[in-house]
Design an enzyme around this catalytic site. Structure first.
Site, PDB file in Angstrom:
ATOM      1  N   ASN A  10     -26.359 -22.360  -7.614  1.00  0.00           N
ATOM      2  CA  ASN A  10     -26.228 -20.958  -8.020  1.00  0.00           C
ATOM      3  C   ASN A  10     -27.597 -20.813  -8.897  1.00  0.00           C
ATOM      4  O   ASN A  10     -27.835 -21.180  -9.977  1.00  0.00           O
ATOM      5  CB  ASN A  10     -24.967 -20.711  -9.090  1.00  0.00           C
ATOM      6  CG  ASN A  10     -25.036 -19.293  -9.580  1.00  0.00           C
ATOM      7  OD1 ASN A  10     -26.058 -18.595  -9.719  1.00  0.00           O
ATOM      8  ND2 ASN A  10     -23.696 -19.033  -9.956  1.00  0.00           N
ATOM      9  N   ARG A  90     -25.304 -18.944  -4.176  1.00  0.00           N
ATOM     10  CA  ARG A  90     -25.458 -17.492  -4.425  1.00  0.00           C
ATOM     11  C   ARG A  90     -26.884 -16.649  -4.242  1.00  0.00           C
ATOM     12  O   ARG A  90     -27.948 -17.512  -4.434  1.00  0.00           O
ATOM     13  CB  ARG A  90     -25.151 -17.520  -5.990  1.00  0.00           C
ATOM     14  CG  ARG A  90     -25.404 -16.183  -6.669  1.00  0.00           C
ATOM     15  CD  ARG A  90     -25.055 -15.974  -8.143  1.00  0.00           C
ATOM     16  NE  ARG A  90     -25.555 -14.997  -9.023  1.00  0.00           N
ATOM     17  CZ  ARG A  90     -26.644 -14.788  -9.618  1.00  0.00           C
ATOM     18  NH1 ARG A  90     -27.297 -15.853  -9.847  1.00  0.00           N
ATOM     19  NH2 ARG A  90     -26.856 -13.411 -10.406  1.00  0.00           N
ATOM     20  N   HIS A 177     -23.434  -9.002  -9.235  1.00  0.00           N
ATOM     21  CA  HIS A 177     -22.316  -9.695 -10.094  1.00  0.00           C
ATOM     22  C   HIS A 177     -21.080  -9.740  -9.233  1.00  0.00           C
ATOM     23  O   HIS A 177     -19.814  -9.868  -9.698  1.00  0.00           O
ATOM     24  CB  HIS A 177     -21.940  -9.182 -11.683  1.00  0.00           C
ATOM     25  CG  HIS A 177     -22.844  -9.555 -12.521  1.00  0.00           C
ATOM     26  ND1 HIS A 177     -23.060  -8.695 -13.650  1.00  0.00           N
ATOM     27  CD2 HIS A 177     -23.537 -10.645 -12.671  1.00  0.00           C
ATOM     28  CE1 HIS A 177     -23.952  -9.499 -14.501  1.00  0.00           C
ATOM     29  NE2 HIS A 177     -24.158 -10.682 -13.947  1.00  0.00           N
ATOM     30  N   GLY A 209     -26.728 -11.549 -18.514  1.00  0.00           N
ATOM     31  CA  GLY A 209     -26.792 -10.260 -17.620  1.00  0.00           C
ATOM     32  C   GLY A 209     -25.424  -9.566 -17.660  1.00  0.00           C
ATOM     33  O   GLY A 209     -24.563 -10.381 -17.857  1.00  0.00           O
ATOM     34  N   ARG A 238     -32.679  -7.762 -20.580  1.00  0.00           N
ATOM     35  CA  ARG A 238     -32.973  -6.979 -19.730  1.00  0.00           C
ATOM     36  C   ARG A 238     -32.552  -5.483 -20.577  1.00  0.00           C
ATOM     37  O   ARG A 238     -31.431  -5.247 -21.085  1.00  0.00           O
ATOM     38  CB  ARG A 238     -32.077  -6.693 -18.661  1.00  0.00           C
ATOM     39  CG  ARG A 238     -32.468  -7.885 -17.664  1.00  0.00           C
ATOM     40  CD  ARG A 238     -31.615  -8.069 -16.338  1.00  0.00           C
ATOM     41  NE  ARG A 238     -31.719  -9.511 -15.951  1.00  0.00           N
ATOM     42  CZ  ARG A 238     -30.565  -9.941 -15.212  1.00  0.00           C
ATOM     43  NH1 ARG A 238     -29.454  -9.246 -14.969  1.00  0.00           N
ATOM     44  NH2 ARG A 238     -30.758 -11.091 -14.594  1.00  0.00           N
ATOM     45  N   ARG A 282     -24.213 -14.681 -30.165  1.00  0.00           N
ATOM     46  CA  ARG A 282     -23.701 -15.419 -31.261  1.00  0.00           C
ATOM     47  C   ARG A 282     -24.693 -15.347 -32.364  1.00  0.00           C
ATOM     48  O   ARG A 282     -24.270 -15.203 -33.602  1.00  0.00           O
ATOM     49  CB  ARG A 282     -23.379 -17.016 -30.750  1.00  0.00           C
ATOM     50  CG  ARG A 282     -22.281 -16.982 -29.768  1.00  0.00           C
ATOM     51  CD  ARG A 282     -22.303 -18.338 -29.249  1.00  0.00           C
ATOM     52  NE  ARG A 282     -23.578 -18.482 -28.227  1.00  0.00           N
ATOM     53  CZ  ARG A 282     -23.778 -19.514 -27.359  1.00  0.00           C
ATOM     54  NH1 ARG A 282     -22.853 -20.581 -27.490  1.00  0.00           N
ATOM     55  NH2 ARG A 282     -24.932 -19.886 -26.811  1.00  0.00           N
ATOM     56  N   ILE A 328     -20.130 -13.425 -23.141  1.00  0.00           N
ATOM     57  CA  ILE A 328     -19.990 -12.672 -24.217  1.00  0.00           C
ATOM     58  C   ILE A 328     -18.292 -12.206 -24.115  1.00  0.00           C
ATOM     59  O   ILE A 328     -17.452 -11.947 -25.006  1.00  0.00           O
ATOM     60  CB  ILE A 328     -20.934 -11.335 -24.556  1.00  0.00           C
ATOM     61  CG1 ILE A 328     -22.279 -11.952 -24.582  1.00  0.00           C
ATOM     62  CG2 ILE A 328     -20.405 -10.289 -25.250  1.00  0.00           C
ATOM     63  CD1 ILE A 328     -23.224 -10.870 -24.685  1.00  0.00           C
ATOM     64  N   GLY A 329     -17.892 -11.507 -23.024  1.00  0.00           N
ATOM     65  CA  GLY A 329     -16.581 -10.985 -22.916  1.00  0.00           C
ATOM     66  C   GLY A 329     -15.574 -12.056 -23.232  1.00  0.00           C
ATOM     67  O   GLY A 329     -14.548 -11.484 -23.381  1.00  0.00           O
ATOM     68  N   GLU A 378     -18.040 -18.189 -10.606  1.00  0.00           N
ATOM     69  CA  GLU A 378     -18.785 -17.714  -9.433  1.00  0.00           C
ATOM     70  C   GLU A 378     -18.887 -19.039  -8.506  1.00  0.00           C
ATOM     71  O   GLU A 378     -18.871 -18.676  -7.389  1.00  0.00           O
ATOM     72  CB  GLU A 378     -20.226 -17.093  -9.862  1.00  0.00           C
ATOM     73  CG  GLU A 378     -20.358 -15.708 -10.577  1.00  0.00           C
ATOM     74  CD  GLU A 378     -21.668 -15.498 -11.332  1.00  0.00           C
ATOM     75  OE1 GLU A 378     -22.097 -14.506 -11.217  1.00  0.00           O
ATOM     76  OE2 GLU A 378     -22.574 -16.440 -11.352  1.00  0.00           O
TER      77      GLU A 378
END
Length: 405
Positions: A10, A90, A177, A209, A238, A282, A328-329, A378
């Site tokens: 990946n 990937r 993604h 990302g 980004r 963080r 993060i999620g 992934e």
């Protein structure tokens, strides 16, 4: 005898993750790790081998050897490498391809041709494929495209408002993604959520990302990233969406070149640019109480995410399930809470204790919309895709043999 395995690679813009999966049912991850800080100082390789309980990290010597060559040198020294029967990669950009494909010379030529579409990812991903191909020409390789998940989007979602002649040249919304989103939809189905097949879902992959996808009845109908992965949500470095006239403005007034603008919007913007502190959520959460720059960066991230949820809910005609994933999620309850705050009109109600514990379901029992936290994977999705390609080829060979007989 060592079980047959699949090697997944990946390659990202600043890292290369790898893993070996034993091909039984279910797929079982063995040796795995990553090369970090690709193209920068302090490049290092970290690995974990659960079968031997061995884990270590070491820095790469700053020589002319590419990270792709170094990774293959190191993998070939590992005992488990002899079990590899196929390699899955990937590949960020797949143009019009709708499914994983075996790597051929023709496919490589096509990837070289479209590499200008994503110069941050495609050249290094092509190098990884070609390095494996040169060293192990008989080893099957499979390209798993991050764009494939979104090829179901309707024409109106793909079309960009630029002169029509560019559309014929491939300038349109592709979305990315996709491997993460395909995995999340499989997990939703496994968890028994009816929205996975007959409902309205928003998936939020929030990491370095960040993007969102609107999914109706199991098919992507829209996504926040567009022609490149730079667009859409605010990300770690980004920018996300910008006024198109910003580029010419900076060129005129700051003498900024195209290359400098590309570097700015991909590597110096987002959380890092607004905070001037860090690209890591963080760090910003730890400092927002006493540094306005950190506070504003976090606030901008959450505010823009909330706006995308609203727009996708409109495109879907409502919302049944919302999924948080990505670094993060999955790991920042305060960010999840702020993004969902004020979305009661969409039926989103967060249960504080569930959210703090990052439970699988963080919405209240009374919430009309189910809000989930699902760790994405992934690499496992790549391994599943490779196994599917190998099985299809094997079944085709058996069928051909029976026909001949």
């Amino acid at each position: 005898m060592t079980n047959a395995s699949i090697l997944t690679i990946n390659g990202g813009s600043s890292s290369i993750k790898f893993a070996l999966y034993q091909t039984g049912e279910p797929l079982k991850r063995g040796l795995h790790g990553k090369i970090d800080r690709v193209g920068m100082s302090g490049t290092s390789l970290t690995f974990n081998d659960p079968t031997t309980n061995q884990q270590d990290s070491f820095k790469l010597a700053p020589d002319a050897k590419s990270e792709a060559s170094f990774l293959m040198d190191w993998l070939e020294e590992q005992k488990d490498f002899e079990s590899v029967q196929a390699v899955g990669h990937r590949v960020v950009h797949g143009m019009q391809h709708t499914a994983p494909l075996l790597v051929t010379r023709e496919l490589l030529d096509e990837l070289h041709h479209v590499s200008p579409y994503d110069p941050d990812h495609l050249p290094s991903e092509i190098e990884l494929i070609e390095t494996v191909r040169q060293r192990h020409p008989k080893l099957p390789q499979v390209a798993c495209f991050d764009t494939a998940f979104h090829r179901t989007m309707p024409r109106v979602a793909k079309l960009l408002p630029v002169p029509r002649r560019y559309d014929a040249k491939g300038v349109q919304r592709y979305g990315f993604h996709g491997l993460s989103y395909a995995y999340l939809m499989e997990e939703l189905a496994r968890l028994g959520d009816p929205a996975a097949t007959t409902g309205r879902v928003i998936l939020a992959h929030l990491g370095n990302g960040a993007s969102m996808a609107a999914v109706r009845n199991g098919k992507s109908i829209d996504t926040s990233m567009s022609f490149t992965p730079t667009s859409g949500l605010v990300m770690s470095t980004r920018s996300g969406d910008l006024d198109p006239s910003l580029g010419p403005y900076l060129a005129r007034n700051e003498q900024m070149t195209t290359e400098q603008f590309f570097k700015m919007v991909n590597h110096e913007s987002g959380l890092r640019g607004v905070s001037e502190i860090s690209s890591d959520m963080r760090d910003l959460l730890a400092q927002e109480a006493h540094d306005i720059r950190a506070l504003e960066a976090v606030a901008l991230f959450c505010y823009q995410a909330k706006k995308w949820i609203g727009s996708f809910a409109a495109a879907l005609g409502g919302l049944d399930t919302f999924v948080f994933a990505g670094g993060i999620g999955e790991n920042a309850p305060r960010v999840r809470d702020r993004i969902c705050d004020g979305l009661g009109f969409l039926g989103i109600e967060i249960e504080e204790k569930r959210n703090a514990a990052s439970d699988g379901v963080i919405s209240t029992d009374a919430s009309r919309t189910t809000v989930r936290v699902i760790p994405t994977d992934e690499d496992l999705m790549i391994a599943r895709s490779v196994r599917g390609i190998l099985k299809t080829d094997t079944d085709s060979e058996k069928s051909a043999t029976k026909t001949t007989l």
